[in-house]
Design a protein around this motif. Structure first.
Motif, mmCIF file in Angstrom:
data_model
loop_
_atom_site.group_PDB
_atom_site.id
_atom_site.type_symbol
_atom_site.label_atom_id
_atom_site.label_comp_id
_atom_site.label_asym_id
_atom_site.label_seq_id
_atom_site.Cartn_x
_atom_site.Cartn_y
_atom_site.Cartn_z
ATOM 1 N N TYR D 298 34.451 -8.596 65.594
ATOM 2 C CA TYR D 298 35.536 -7.802 66.165
ATOM 3 C C TYR D 298 36.712 -7.732 65.199
ATOM 4 C CZ TYR D 298 32.964 -8.354 70.522
ATOM 5 O OH TYR D 298 31.990 -8.314 71.474
ATOM 6 N N THR D 299 37.451 -6.621 65.279
ATOM 7 C CA THR D 299 38.651 -6.455 64.456
ATOM 8 C C THR D 299 39.798 -5.944 65.335
ATOM 9 O OG1 THR D 299 37.918 -4.214 63.914
ATOM 10 C CG2 THR D 299 37.384 -5.943 62.330
ATOM 11 N N PRO D 300 41.032 -6.220 64.938
ATOM 12 C CA PRO D 300 42.175 -5.756 65.731
ATOM 13 C C PRO D 300 42.137 -4.239 65.916
ATOM 14 C CG PRO D 300 42.894 -7.360 64.137
ATOM 15 C CD PRO D 300 41.461 -7.050 63.814
ATOM 16 N N ASN D 301 42.356 -3.827 67.131
ATOM 17 C CA ASN D 301 42.317 -2.408 67.482
ATOM 18 C C ASN D 301 40.958 -1.763 67.243
ATOM 19 O OD1 ASN D 301 44.346 -1.212 68.896
ATOM 20 N ND2 ASN D 301 45.719 -1.007 67.160
ATOM 21 N N GLY D 302 39.957 -2.571 67.018
ATOM 22 C CA GLY D 302 38.601 -2.058 66.826
ATOM 23 C C GLY D 302 37.869 -1.907 68.147
ATOM 24 N N ASN D 303 36.568 -1.701 68.063
ATOM 25 C CA ASN D 303 35.762 -1.478 69.265
ATOM 26 C C ASN D 303 35.532 -2.756 70.048
ATOM 27 O OD1 ASN D 303 35.376 1.269 68.755
ATOM 28 N ND2 ASN D 303 33.615 0.867 67.422
ATOM 29 N N GLY D 304 35.436 -2.603 71.371
ATOM 30 C CA GLY D 304 34.953 -3.689 72.218
ATOM 31 C C GLY D 304 35.961 -4.757 72.575
#
Lengths: 381, 381, 381, 381
Positions: D298-304
């Motif tokens: 996961y990444t900041p402001n990313g999916n999920g």
């Protein structure tokens, strides 16, 4: 004379994981050929396995006893040179003992034996037999592990103060031993595995890697083992504090219930001049840190390596070598040692793990179990 | 019948890099044994190399012609099954041709021939001979490359729009061909290497990897090649734009003067539904990205793999496989195909590169050189 | 005197992405305070935005014209020092021009103007006005970018031979401009964006980063642009070959349809002595490679840095700085320059992008579009 | 009403590391302005610091006592709203106490106080005062830490079984406290630091991060502390085993003599369904592993992402946020809470660390020191 050495195998029948690894590892460098085996508990299965390996039908034996005796009876230029033992732990000592007593060298999987007593007995046996014994702590065969060891030995890191080792797997997160998983079944069975579960299976690798790189041994240990899988009796997890012979401190974390981890063996070593870090899952780099210089990352066959690391690489820089290649290095060094002896030559310090490492590994298991039983009391090896 | 296949080798004498790679790769899976060779340009050297490999003295030949003729005269159950050709490019066609014409199958290093004309001639020869031909574009043997290909073929990425491939090395940053570096000497010599320098040596790998994963071919190319090494005549660097058969666009960057790069082959593929990224120097992971889901990273024998990827792994997840293992997969699939044929079985779509890939690679070289000569004009393959 | 500088803003109303970035970036170092703004196209919206920012109601203006004229009428110790322009491209030139003509310094987002003609006109205007002009090519504010530039300037990499730059995003993979996405709507509209789509939005950053680090400029370019989004007229993807002023070669790849990529700006620079690599998404390390030494990885405030890199870090090593901090560095350097001038001091070479970089960026866009229109013909900037 | 909150600062004079961090962190989101301070031990120095910060001369105070009393006497619409305390540990309690008793809210650096007794007393004081108290365990402000916490709380990882936390630094590898290094001097001085050295400085961050993510607390601890720096009296290294309230086991490793490590705070959490891993030095990704699915990153402001994580990001995906931004999140959430209260609104569970976390941190220090003094005996918190 550089003839191929002839290997007989005990265990490792069709479907075995580690038997196939040993065979591939032994074959990569072209120094060893498999000539016979007692691959399974029945003659029928053993023959089927041997056939699949293109072995001579007559040299697929029904038991290790049969193999050792019949091979011994063969002409010297035909019979196996050494036995590779790739069975569960409880079946390490009996074939090793018989092989040594009948004049065969031995390569054995780890941990060396089922019990510490067997390990000590084996140490005597090996000494009196005059035969070679290699223990496949395979991770020490990596080029970058050799580089790490050489850097520490060379004093480049100064005095070691702190050591962290971890070996994390997740494959026993669920109780797969209750399904049709042979690998899990024997590893969770104390009659076959010994008093250590994860401790024996992966903890000994962690201990060995640390000792190999740092040249230090564990003086005492405080262990908190866990048994998370329902119905299990052996440890499947462990957190340990360690104090090294030179005063360094550190920790070991092992697990087979670290869900999602595949084979995460990693080490960090901190000295007064420099530090290093190595990860088995990404084995082709060695990360180092320094007081006054930027982080330096070494790669196999790359710049700035010690001869010990350069000697290990089979292919140019940037061509990754992995698990099998490191494993093969143990076999290669064993083969070179044995060939030297056969040719009347001497190798001063052959570079492969042997019975000393095996005994130390068993002491590690026993001390950790004892400490855990005493609620984490510091326990000397 | 699963007998080991018998391999004869052309080239690959002592000190050769790629000969040793072929031998190790062929041996890992226990399906192939080296039985003879014409390893060097003189009988004396060839015999010395063969001896070091524990070969029968009588089967170390002074030339490939001798090897092919004498092996042909041997009884069927003894003579070699196929020839592995590991010489510089200019010596690919002659032994391949003669081997095929004398009934032997062939495994050959890439690029397939010195010239495009030879490649096309070879395509005919193979067809008429009915023999098998494998071209060792080894990187397609990686488990994660198989997974990438399967995901694209399965439509998981949607329509491919953009492709980036790079193959960067730095070993020709200085003019090592003027020192005693055989590898550099022939690769920078157009008589031995052909009209492509880096193009043939690594560019064809890049092209092949892209085509294998995406199932797309390059329709046209615009190339800007560089020759940075003083006194060199062949390209040692290249930047290329490509347009694919399906309308996707992309680029290829190759270099052997990218100082400090070791063997940095990498690919990115972007589709309308998903994307993927793979790096040869860290081959045990495949990075994928998605419209609505987080980044997913696949590993060999890990979760979520297609059968094509699972079939390739030799060891459990987390035990890194590298360059040799991927190379070995080419040999394994070739051996399985040949064994099937020997046993009267059929394998519909054997999974190893062959002459079509070889011809395409030559067309790639020729189109790039032509485009570059025309100052980067778009040139069809 | 180190009083805070007073900033007025054009654009950047509530919901704007880049307006908020400018405000945060300007505030981090405590050198600048926002005092007024014409944030939106209507007075009502502008006031609402200003109120949310705790601004004085009287200084929330309905248009940039109003702001400039009314601020000019305020006492010197109250009125804004400079204008920050954070509107879409077509609204860069008019407020910049008017601000300069009325005695205000300007900070402007990139690309500098809608057209090349405007950029050239602006260059003259700035010169004649004697006012400062900063262009927010924010990525050059990273500590590791400063280190990279210093290493090249210092000759540590030798002569640069090869350059690779990429700026890959995936947010326009689907036609989000047809949904309620303002950011996408204006960027895909040539009336607001200019003749470049991705070229202007991210291509200019790529060009600027390369020029900043290498000190080289693009001599000529061969471009293959793509427009993959249905109904789009501007480029959303591009692959370009470049030839630098010193003879180096390279490539630029940009995309806004590289699905799953977030903000993947990265550069590789290869010289005759060393090489470097930097990734914006992991900005706190600079990877370098060398002829005879292992890979070295630099970190902000870590060992071995040049003063240019050390000066940028706000916090000790290991405390990651990111996008906003790099952006803030542009504002900080601009503020230091302006303060110096206000105090009668001189800064020889202020370190922030200005109109020269802006004009060069526009030439880059125009040359790429022209080359693409001519099917990739080499086109000089 | 969304007026900016007015902050007074105790400590943080020119040259201070953490004072500047607090000021930048407080300013980023435009919710807080610094209006006064008692920055240093003398009025003269304090005024100089305040001047450099563009503060009103009259609000640069010579002592925290003076600041609190004089600010209290100012009109409500002018005087500070809260005090930020950024002094060494021994100076946390006195100004916090006086501020609370005079009606001011407090933001305080960690560890909360010099002694456990003070922490408990402070807990009472805060309760009786009705004022807000925030403790700057800044790492919990990261988007990916919020995501991790939300995933655990949501049951996605199942039951937590194993936890590993480390916080490794190397800056005290040499005895820099004997040189002119103020940061090192007070941190190694028990009169200013308390009974914990590294334990208080970084150990409390590790403990807090673990508790925040897992929702679990340490039940008991077995500690082996080290004091490697010559002449030091406080711990500069520690290895600890932990047992959590739910039966999970784990370890904590801290060090300030881990040479070359910069600010290596990292955590791994293993559950029965999934696992996660986060590294502070690469804060913009959260690695997760699953029983049947590939690794997801996961990444900041990313999916999920969960809302808790999305709420934290200030900029789009791929634009890295770092240390200051995470720190700022503590201030932002504190400011929102205070503003809500000022406006008569209620925030049910404000998301910032407070006195409970502070007391727990002190208990952690005391239990670790006690366990170490008893040679690693398990000690309850």
């Amino acid at each position: 004379m550089t003839r191929k050495l002839r290997m007989g195998m005990v265990g490792g029948g069709t479907g075995s994981f580690i038997g196939d690894v040993h065979r591939k590892a032994a074959s990569i460098d072209g120094r060893i050929e498999l000539v016979c085996g007692a691959f399974s508990s029945t003659a029928e299965k053993s023959i089927a396995s041997g056939k699949a390996l293109n072995l001579d039908h007559n040299r697929c034996y029904g038991s290790f006893e049969e193999m050792i005796l019949k091979e011994k009876a063969l002409p010297e230029e035909v019979r196996m040179d050494f036995v590779a033992i790739v069975t569960p732990n409880h079946m390490h000592f009996p074939p090793t003992k018989m092989a040594l007593e009948n004049g065969f060298h031995v390569v054995c999987d780890k941990p060396v034996t089922l019990t510490l007593e067997e390990a000590i007995a084996l140490q005597e046996l090996i000494k009196s037999s005059g035969k070679l014994f290699a223990l496949t702590h395979n991770y020490t065969g990596n080029s970058m592990v050799k580089q790490a060891r050489a850097m520490v030995a060379n004093g480049e890191l100064g005095t070691i103060r702190k050591v962290q080792v971890q070996y994390l797997q997740g494959w026993l997160s669920t109780t797969v031993e209750t399904t049709d998983n042979k690998q899990a079944a024997w590893r969770t069975d104390p009659k076959k595995s010994g008093i250590g579960g994860a401790l024996g299976d992966i903890g000994t690798h962690a201990e060995n890697l640390m000792a190999y790189i740092t040249g230090l041994e564990i003086h005492e240990i405080a262990a908190d083992l866990g048994t998370f899988g329902a119905g299990r009796v052996l440890d499947d997890d462990g957190n340990m504090l360690i104090r090294m012979t030179n005063g360094a401190k550190g920790s070991i974390s092992i697990s087979q219930i670290a869900l999602g981890e595949e084979n995460n063996l990693a080490i960090k070593v901190y000295g007064t001049k420099g530090s290093l870090e190595w990860h088995q899952e990404n084995p082709n780099e060695l990360i180092t840190r320094w007081l006054d210089e930027p982080k330096k990352v070494y790669t196999p066959n790359g710049n700035g390596l010690h001869p010990e690391a350069l000697n290990v690489s089979r292919i140019p820089a940037g061509h990754p070598e992995g698990y099998l290649e490191a494993f093969a290095t143990i076999y290669k060094n064993f083969a070179e040692h044995l060939t030297a002896i056969n040719n009347g030559n001497i190798i001063e310090k052959p570079d492969y793990p042997s019975i000393e490492e095996g005994v130390r590994g068993m002491k590690f298991i026993y001390a950790a179990v004892k400490s855990d039983a005493n609620n984490g009391t510091w326990t000397t090896l």
